[in-house]
Design a protein around this motif. Structure first.
Motif, PDB file in Angstrom:
ATOM      1  N   HIS A 152       0.793  -1.226   0.000  1.00 52.99           N
ATOM      2  CA  HIS A 152       0.000   0.000   0.000  1.00 52.99           C
ATOM      3  C   HIS A 152       0.826   1.277   0.000  1.00 52.99           C
ATOM      4  O   HIS A 152       0.361   2.310  -0.479  1.00 52.99           O
ATOM      5  CB  HIS A 152      -0.954   0.004   1.197  1.00 52.99           C
ATOM      6  N   GLU A 153       2.029   1.224   0.545  1.00 61.58           N
ATOM      7  CA  GLU A 153       2.856   2.426   0.651  1.00 61.58           C
ATOM      8  C   GLU A 153       4.123   2.342  -0.198  1.00 61.58           C
ATOM      9  O   GLU A 153       4.782   3.361  -0.400  1.00 61.58           O
ATOM     10  CB  GLU A 153       3.257   2.667   2.112  1.00 61.58           C
ATOM     11  N   ALA A 154       4.494   1.143  -0.623  1.00 61.66           N
ATOM     12  CA  ALA A 154       5.724   0.904  -1.387  1.00 61.66           C
ATOM     13  C   ALA A 154       6.962   1.319  -0.608  1.00 61.66           C
ATOM     14  O   ALA A 154       8.008   1.587  -1.190  1.00 61.66           O
ATOM     15  CB  ALA A 154       5.678   1.599  -2.743  1.00 61.66           C
ATOM     16  N   ASP A 155       6.839   1.368   0.720  1.00 58.18           N
ATOM     17  CA  ASP A 155       7.957   1.802   1.549  1.00 58.18           C
ATOM     18  C   ASP A 155       7.845   1.161   2.929  1.00 58.18           C
ATOM     19  O   ASP A 155       6.801   1.260   3.572  1.00 58.18           O
ATOM     20  CB  ASP A 155       7.935   3.324   1.687  1.00 58.18           C
ATOM     21  N   ILE A 156       8.913   0.519   3.353  1.00 60.55           N
ATOM     22  CA  ILE A 156       8.911  -0.084   4.688  1.00 60.55           C
ATOM     23  C   ILE A 156       9.994   0.513   5.577  1.00 60.55           C
ATOM     24  O   ILE A 156      10.263   0.017   6.656  1.00 60.55           O
ATOM     25  CB  ILE A 156       9.065  -1.620   4.622  1.00 60.55           C
ATOM     26  N   SER A 157      10.587   1.604   5.132  1.00 61.98           N
ATOM     27  CA  SER A 157      11.722   2.171   5.864  1.00 61.98           C
ATOM     28  C   SER A 157      11.348   2.639   7.270  1.00 61.98           C
ATOM     29  O   SER A 157      12.216   2.708   8.140  1.00 61.98           O
ATOM     30  CB  SER A 157      12.355   3.314   5.077  1.00 61.98           C
ATOM     31  N   ASN A 158      10.093   2.962   7.513  1.00 63.16           N
ATOM     32  CA  ASN A 158       9.667   3.352   8.858  1.00 63.16           C
ATOM     33  C   ASN A 158       9.360   2.147   9.733  1.00 63.16           C
ATOM     34  O   ASN A 158       9.121   2.300  10.924  1.00 63.16           O
ATOM     35  CB  ASN A 158       8.431   4.255   8.792  1.00 63.16           C
ATOM     36  N   GLN A 159       9.338   0.956   9.140  1.00 63.86           N
ATOM     37  CA  GLN A 159       8.926  -0.245   9.859  1.00 63.86           C
ATOM     38  C   GLN A 159      10.072  -1.200  10.160  1.00 63.86           C
ATOM     39  O   GLN A 159      10.023  -1.916  11.140  1.00 63.86           O
ATOM     40  CB  GLN A 159       7.859  -0.998   9.049  1.00 63.86           C
ATOM     41  N   VAL A 160      11.074  -1.255   9.272  1.00 65.16           N
ATOM     42  CA  VAL A 160      12.126  -2.258   9.415  1.00 65.16           C
ATOM     43  C   VAL A 160      13.512  -1.645   9.240  1.00 65.16           C
ATOM     44  O   VAL A 160      13.673  -0.586   8.644  1.00 65.16           O
ATOM     45  CB  VAL A 160      11.970  -3.432   8.412  1.00 65.16           C
ATOM     46  N   VAL A 161      14.481  -2.373   9.763  1.00 62.24           N
ATOM     47  CA  VAL A 161      15.881  -2.071   9.526  1.00 62.24           C
ATOM     48  C   VAL A 161      16.517  -3.375   9.048  1.00 62.24           C
ATOM     49  O   VAL A 161      16.198  -4.449   9.560  1.00 62.24           O
ATOM     50  CB  VAL A 161      16.579  -1.511  10.797  1.00 62.24           C
ATOM     51  N   PHE A 162      17.347  -3.295   8.022  1.00 65.93           N
ATOM     52  CA  PHE A 162      17.978  -4.480   7.450  1.00 65.93           C
ATOM     53  C   PHE A 162      19.362  -4.681   8.050  1.00 65.93           C
ATOM     54  O   PHE A 162      20.131  -3.732   8.201  1.00 65.93           O
ATOM     55  CB  PHE A 162      18.086  -4.353   5.923  1.00 65.93           C
ATOM     56  N   LYS A 163      19.658  -5.946   8.379  1.00 68.27           N
ATOM     57  CA  LYS A 163      20.961  -6.322   8.932  1.00 68.27           C
ATOM     58  C   LYS A 163      21.339  -7.703   8.394  1.00 68.27           C
ATOM     59  O   LYS A 163      20.505  -8.385   7.816  1.00 68.27           O
ATOM     60  CB  LYS A 163      20.912  -6.381  10.456  1.00 68.27           C
ATOM     61  N   SER A 164      22.565  -8.090   8.638  1.00 65.78           N
ATOM     62  CA  SER A 164      23.021  -9.426   8.269  1.00 65.78           C
ATOM     63  C   SER A 164      23.316 -10.223   9.530  1.00 65.78           C
ATOM     64  O   SER A 164      23.654  -9.665  10.565  1.00 65.78           O
ATOM     65  CB  SER A 164      24.292  -9.348   7.422  1.00 65.78           C
ATOM     66  N   GLY A 165      23.185 -11.543   9.393  1.00 66.68           N
ATOM     67  CA  GLY A 165      23.563 -12.435  10.474  1.00 66.68           C
ATOM     68  C   GLY A 165      22.410 -12.900  11.337  1.00 66.68           C
ATOM     69  O   GLY A 165      21.248 -12.680  11.038  1.00 66.68           O
ATOM     70  N   ALA A 166      22.787 -13.562  12.417  1.00 66.15           N
ATOM     71  CA  ALA A 166      21.818 -14.144  13.345  1.00 66.15           C
ATOM     72  C   ALA A 166      21.462 -13.119  14.415  1.00 66.15           C
ATOM     73  O   ALA A 166      22.016 -13.113  15.512  1.00 66.15           O
ATOM     74  CB  ALA A 166      22.385 -15.419  13.965  1.00 66.15           C
ATOM     75  N   VAL A 167      20.562 -12.221  14.067  1.00 65.00           N
ATOM     76  CA  VAL A 167      20.095 -11.159  14.950  1.00 65.00           C
ATOM     77  C   VAL A 167      18.580 -11.165  14.886  1.00 65.00           C
ATOM     78  O   VAL A 167      18.000 -11.410  13.824  1.00 65.00           O
ATOM     79  CB  VAL A 167      20.623  -9.776  14.477  1.00 65.00           C
ATOM     80  N   THR A 168      17.937 -10.879  16.007  1.00 63.46           N
ATOM     81  CA  THR A 168      16.486 -10.772  15.995  1.00 63.46           C
ATOM     82  C   THR A 168      16.058  -9.687  16.957  1.00 63.46           C
ATOM     83  O   THR A 168      16.816  -9.312  17.848  1.00 63.46           O
ATOM     84  CB  THR A 168      15.810 -12.119  16.343  1.00 63.46           C
ATOM     85  N   GLY A 169      14.874  -9.162  16.758  1.00 58.05           N
ATOM     86  CA  GLY A 169      14.339  -8.174  17.681  1.00 58.05           C
ATOM     87  C   GLY A 169      13.987  -6.867  17.010  1.00 58.05           C
ATOM     88  O   GLY A 169      13.603  -6.822  15.842  1.00 58.05           O
ATOM     89  N   MET A 170      14.129  -5.805  17.806  1.00 58.22           N
ATOM     90  CA  MET A 170      13.767  -4.459  17.371  1.00 58.22           C
ATOM     91  C   MET A 170      14.975  -3.535  17.550  1.00 58.22           C
ATOM     92  O   MET A 170      15.812  -3.767  18.416  1.00 58.22           O
ATOM     93  CB  MET A 170      12.615  -3.925  18.224  1.00 58.22           C
ATOM     94  N   GLU A 171      15.026  -2.507  16.728  1.00 61.00           N
ATOM     95  CA  GLU A 171      16.060  -1.476  16.851  1.00 61.00           C
ATOM     96  C   GLU A 171      15.404  -0.124  16.594  1.00 61.00           C
ATOM     97  O   GLU A 171      14.870   0.095  15.503  1.00 61.00           O
ATOM     98  CB  GLU A 171      17.186  -1.720  15.850  1.00 61.00           C
ATOM     99  N   ASN A 172      15.413   0.726  17.593  1.00 54.62           N
ATOM    100  CA  ASN A 172      14.793   2.057  17.471  1.00 54.62           C
ATOM    101  C   ASN A 172      13.350   1.983  16.971  1.00 54.62           C
ATOM    102  O   ASN A 172      12.938   2.747  16.098  1.00 54.62           O
ATOM    103  CB  ASN A 172      15.628   2.961  16.560  1.00 54.62           C
ATOM    104  N   GLY A 173      12.603   1.033  17.511  1.00 59.09           N
ATOM    105  CA  GLY A 173      11.192   0.891  17.154  1.00 59.09           C
ATOM    106  C   GLY A 173      10.938   0.205  15.827  1.00 59.09           C
ATOM    107  O   GLY A 173       9.795   0.120  15.374  1.00 59.09           O
ATOM    108  N   LYS A 174      11.989  -0.281  15.177  1.00 63.31           N
ATOM    109  CA  LYS A 174      11.844  -0.944  13.883  1.00 63.31           C
ATOM    110  C   LYS A 174      12.192  -2.424  14.027  1.00 63.31           C
ATOM    111  O   LYS A 174      13.120  -2.787  14.746  1.00 63.31           O
ATOM    112  CB  LYS A 174      12.758  -0.306  12.833  1.00 63.31           C
ATOM    113  N   PHE A 175      11.453  -3.262  13.316  1.00 62.57           N
ATOM    114  CA  PHE A 175      11.700  -4.698  13.309  1.00 62.57           C
ATOM    115  C   PHE A 175      12.977  -4.978  12.510  1.00 62.57           C
ATOM    116  O   PHE A 175      13.170  -4.430  11.433  1.00 62.57           O
ATOM    117  CB  PHE A 175      10.512  -5.429  12.671  1.00 62.57           C
ATOM    118  N   ILE A 176      13.836  -5.832  13.044  1.00 59.71           N
ATOM    119  CA  ILE A 176      15.081  -6.181  12.358  1.00 59.71           C
ATOM    120  C   ILE A 176      14.816  -7.317  11.375  1.00 59.71           C
ATOM    121  O   ILE A 176      14.382  -8.396  11.763  1.00 59.71           O
ATOM    122  CB  ILE A 176      16.180  -6.595  13.368  1.00 59.71           C
TER     123      ILE A 176
END
Length: 187
Positions: A98-122
């Motif tokens: 619907h928005e064509a943008d997830i930058s306010n919702q997620v942060v991209f990372k590499s490796g075995a990490v899970t959780g949230m960072e600054n209110g964004k899903f990793i």
């Protein structure tokens, strides 16, 4: 474009390190697989959440390279975003569609990490490989194929993806996954 083609495209995007576009392809494939699997459910959100919920433990195992197991009968909550199914449906799939943008919702990372960072899903490459594997392993997709014979490595074991369509047990065995029951954990 078939589910197999979407998974094939996600595979190529993952190899190129293009996590956002891999996530787009996987989101479409999850949506289509859930629609086939839960064809009596009319609500898209319920179908997607049911599909992800069914595999949440395995997704966690795969995304954490087999090093972390979480047993929660109600799932794991990611802050105000909800459980994994809710995050993948509402914060990712819906915002992509619907928005064509997830930058306010997620942060991209590499490796075995899970959780949230600054209110964004990793969202990690490991998580995306895990989603790719559950799509390949689900029996609903047993008739799918990839355009090429793709292989991936999980903890030193080579997986031939085309030979694993619809073979979730084979994926579990190859990745060292043990169910809570096999581990003696009461659920």
């Amino acid at each position: 474009m078939s589910i197999g083609n979407r998974v094939d495209e996600a595979y190529m995007k993952l190899l190129a390190g293009d996590l956002e576009n891999a996530l787009i392809q996987l989101s479409i494939a999850i949506d289509a697989t859930a629609k086939k699997k839960f064809n009596n459910e009319k609500k898209v959100g319920k179908r997607v959440k049911s599909f992800v919920s069914e595999y949440e433990d395995l997704i966690t195992h795969l995304s954490m390279a087999g090093q972390l197991r979480i047993f929660a009968t109600e799932g794991v909550s990611y802050g105000d975003k909800g459980d994994l199914g809710e995050v993948l449906y509402k914060s990712i799939r819906c915002d992509l569609l619907h928005e064509a943008d997830i930058s306010n919702q997620v942060v991209f990372k590499s490796g075995a990490v899970t959780g949230m960072e600054n209110g964004k899903f990793i969202v990690t490459d490991q998580l995306l490989w895990g989603l790719l594997l559950i799509l390949v392993g689900d029996k609903t997709n047993s008739n799918q194929t990839l355009k090429q014979d793709h292989k991936m490595t999980f903890n030193g074991k080579n997986l031939d993806l085309n030979s694993l369509w619809g073979n979730l047990d084979g994926i579990k065995k190859a990745t060292g996954y043990l169910s809570p029951q096999e581990l003696g954990v009461p659920i």
